[in-house]
Design a protein around this motif. Structure first.
Motif, mmCIF file in Angstrom:
data_model
loop_
_atom_site.group_PDB
_atom_site.id
_atom_site.type_symbol
_atom_site.label_atom_id
_atom_site.label_comp_id
_atom_site.label_asym_id
_atom_site.label_seq_id
_atom_site.Cartn_x
_atom_site.Cartn_y
_atom_site.Cartn_z
ATOM 1 N N TYR A 158 70.582 31.483 81.500
ATOM 2 C CA TYR A 158 69.712 31.703 82.640
ATOM 3 C C TYR A 158 68.418 30.934 82.365
ATOM 4 O O TYR A 158 67.931 30.915 81.228
ATOM 5 C CB TYR A 158 69.407 33.182 82.830
ATOM 6 C CG TYR A 158 70.605 34.035 83.148
ATOM 7 C CD1 TYR A 158 70.615 35.386 82.819
ATOM 8 C CD2 TYR A 158 71.717 33.519 83.789
ATOM 9 C CE1 TYR A 158 71.711 36.190 83.120
ATOM 10 C CE2 TYR A 158 72.814 34.313 84.090
ATOM 11 C CZ TYR A 158 72.805 35.650 83.746
ATOM 12 O OH TYR A 158 73.877 36.444 84.032
ATOM 13 N N PHE A 188 64.350 29.852 83.616
ATOM 14 C CA PHE A 188 63.185 30.344 84.350
ATOM 15 C C PHE A 188 62.015 29.389 84.169
ATOM 16 O O PHE A 188 61.886 28.728 83.140
ATOM 17 C CB PHE A 188 62.740 31.718 83.818
ATOM 18 C CG PHE A 188 63.821 32.755 83.764
ATOM 19 C CD1 PHE A 188 64.691 32.808 82.686
ATOM 20 C CD2 PHE A 188 63.964 33.675 84.777
ATOM 21 C CE1 PHE A 188 65.686 33.773 82.622
ATOM 22 C CE2 PHE A 188 64.958 34.643 84.725
ATOM 23 C CZ PHE A 188 65.819 34.691 83.640
ATOM 24 N N LYS A 209 63.969 30.741 89.289
ATOM 25 C CA LYS A 209 64.973 31.045 88.271
ATOM 26 C C LYS A 209 66.304 30.450 88.698
ATOM 27 O O LYS A 209 66.567 30.262 89.891
ATOM 28 C CB LYS A 209 65.110 32.551 88.093
ATOM 29 C CG LYS A 209 65.504 33.284 89.375
ATOM 30 C CD LYS A 209 65.418 34.778 89.200
ATOM 31 C CE LYS A 209 65.749 35.486 90.509
ATOM 32 N NZ LYS A 209 65.547 36.944 90.447
ATOM 33 N N PHE A 222 70.386 31.121 87.950
ATOM 34 C CA PHE A 222 71.433 31.913 87.315
ATOM 35 C C PHE A 222 72.765 31.187 87.437
ATOM 36 O O PHE A 222 73.523 31.093 86.477
ATOM 37 C CB PHE A 222 71.546 33.293 87.971
ATOM 38 C CG PHE A 222 70.455 34.252 87.566
ATOM 39 C CD1 PHE A 222 70.444 35.551 88.038
ATOM 40 C CD2 PHE A 222 69.434 33.880 86.703
ATOM 41 C CE1 PHE A 222 69.450 36.448 87.667
ATOM 42 C CE2 PHE A 222 68.435 34.761 86.330
ATOM 43 C CZ PHE A 222 68.438 36.055 86.816
ATOM 44 N N PRO A 268 70.172 33.981 77.241
ATOM 45 C CA PRO A 268 71.626 33.833 77.185
ATOM 46 C C PRO A 268 72.292 34.499 78.381
ATOM 47 O O PRO A 268 71.939 35.601 78.762
ATOM 48 C CB PRO A 268 72.002 34.538 75.879
ATOM 49 C CG PRO A 268 70.763 34.534 75.068
ATOM 50 C CD PRO A 268 69.632 34.644 76.049
ATOM 51 N N ASN A 284 67.324 40.301 83.005
ATOM 52 C CA ASN A 284 66.973 38.943 82.651
ATOM 53 C C ASN A 284 65.743 38.411 83.350
ATOM 54 O O ASN A 284 65.131 37.501 82.866
ATOM 55 C CB ASN A 284 68.126 37.957 82.842
ATOM 56 C CG ASN A 284 69.194 38.147 81.794
ATOM 57 O OD1 ASN A 284 68.900 38.073 80.610
ATOM 58 N ND2 ASN A 284 70.389 38.441 82.197
#
Lengths: 115, 114
Positions: A32, A34, A49, A51, A95, B101
């Motif tokens: 991931y 950012f 972000k 994903f 991760p 996250n």
């Protein structure tokens, strides 16, 4: 070992000019990704972000970033910089697995904007 | 009102003193984190907690301890402060998977150890 590299410690651009901040990561699988911004005296604010899915990600304040798997990069861009964009920018990776929690931060890029 | 708050915002202390930094959140998140930021080094994880009974060391936990008093509160302590602990400290929170996250950061505490 996992790592994040922001090769530019400082960048100076003129107001109205385009901007690209570089971020490269080292990780076995696609993490991931950012981008955060830290204005002077402030905490970190999430800009955008990634994903999965579309590799071009739109964020707040007119920023976008493109994930390039082949280059292990996630560069941040803005077509026209404003004086208020002067800040420090951090790229971070995490991760992409269940129970993940750890961000790995780059060392940051400090942006100066000339009037 | 801010979702993640930190107190104090600034603190100056002397070598050898015990100091506690506090973090509170109203986001209802289970996970909380403490980071320190040093110029040129980015943010480094000190401790993290997945819930009140689950506390884990990060990459730079030596010289620090934490307490998770409640879901919403996570404190960082320096038992005997030393000058190289002078830094900007951030608390962060995140939700559990699948929303996890993305971390939300507090405004930071600037700590100076003389």
């Amino acid at each position: 070992a996992q790592s994040v590299t922001q090769p530019d410690i400082h960048i100076t651009v003129s107001e109205g000019a385009s901007l690209e901040l570089r971020c490269n990561y080292s990780y076995g699988a696609t993490p991931y990704l950012f981008w955060y911004v830290q204005s002077p005296g402030q905490g970190l604010q999430l800009l955008l972000k990634y994903f999965s899915g579309d590799t071009l990600v739109q964020g707040i304040k007119g920023f976008e970033a493109e994930f390039k798997r082949s280059q292990s990069s996630f560069n941040l861009r803005k077509p026209s910089v404003h004086w208020s964009d002067a800040a420090e920018y951090f790229c971070a990776v995490a991760p992409a697995a269940s129970g993940t929690y750890k961000y790995i931060f780059g060392t940051g890029t400090r942006l100066k904007v000339l009037a | 009102d801010a979702d993640v708050t930190q107190t104090p915002r600034n603190r100056i202390t002397k070598t050898g003193k015990r100091i506690m930094l506090e973090c509170s959140q109203t986001k209802g998140h289970d996970r909380m984190y403490w980071y320190r930021q040093d110029p040129g080094l980015g943010l480094r994880l000190i401790y993290y907690s997945f819930d009140v009974k689950d506390i884990n060391k990060g990459e730079i936990s030596d010289g620090y301890s934490v307490s998770r008093q409640a879901q919403a509160k996570f404190s960082l302590s320096l038992e005997s402060a030393i000058p190289n602990q002078t830094a900007l400290y951030f608390c962060a929170t995140s939700d559990r998977q699948p929303f996890g996250n993305e971390q939300f950061f507090g405004p930071g505490t600037r700590l100076t150890v003389l």
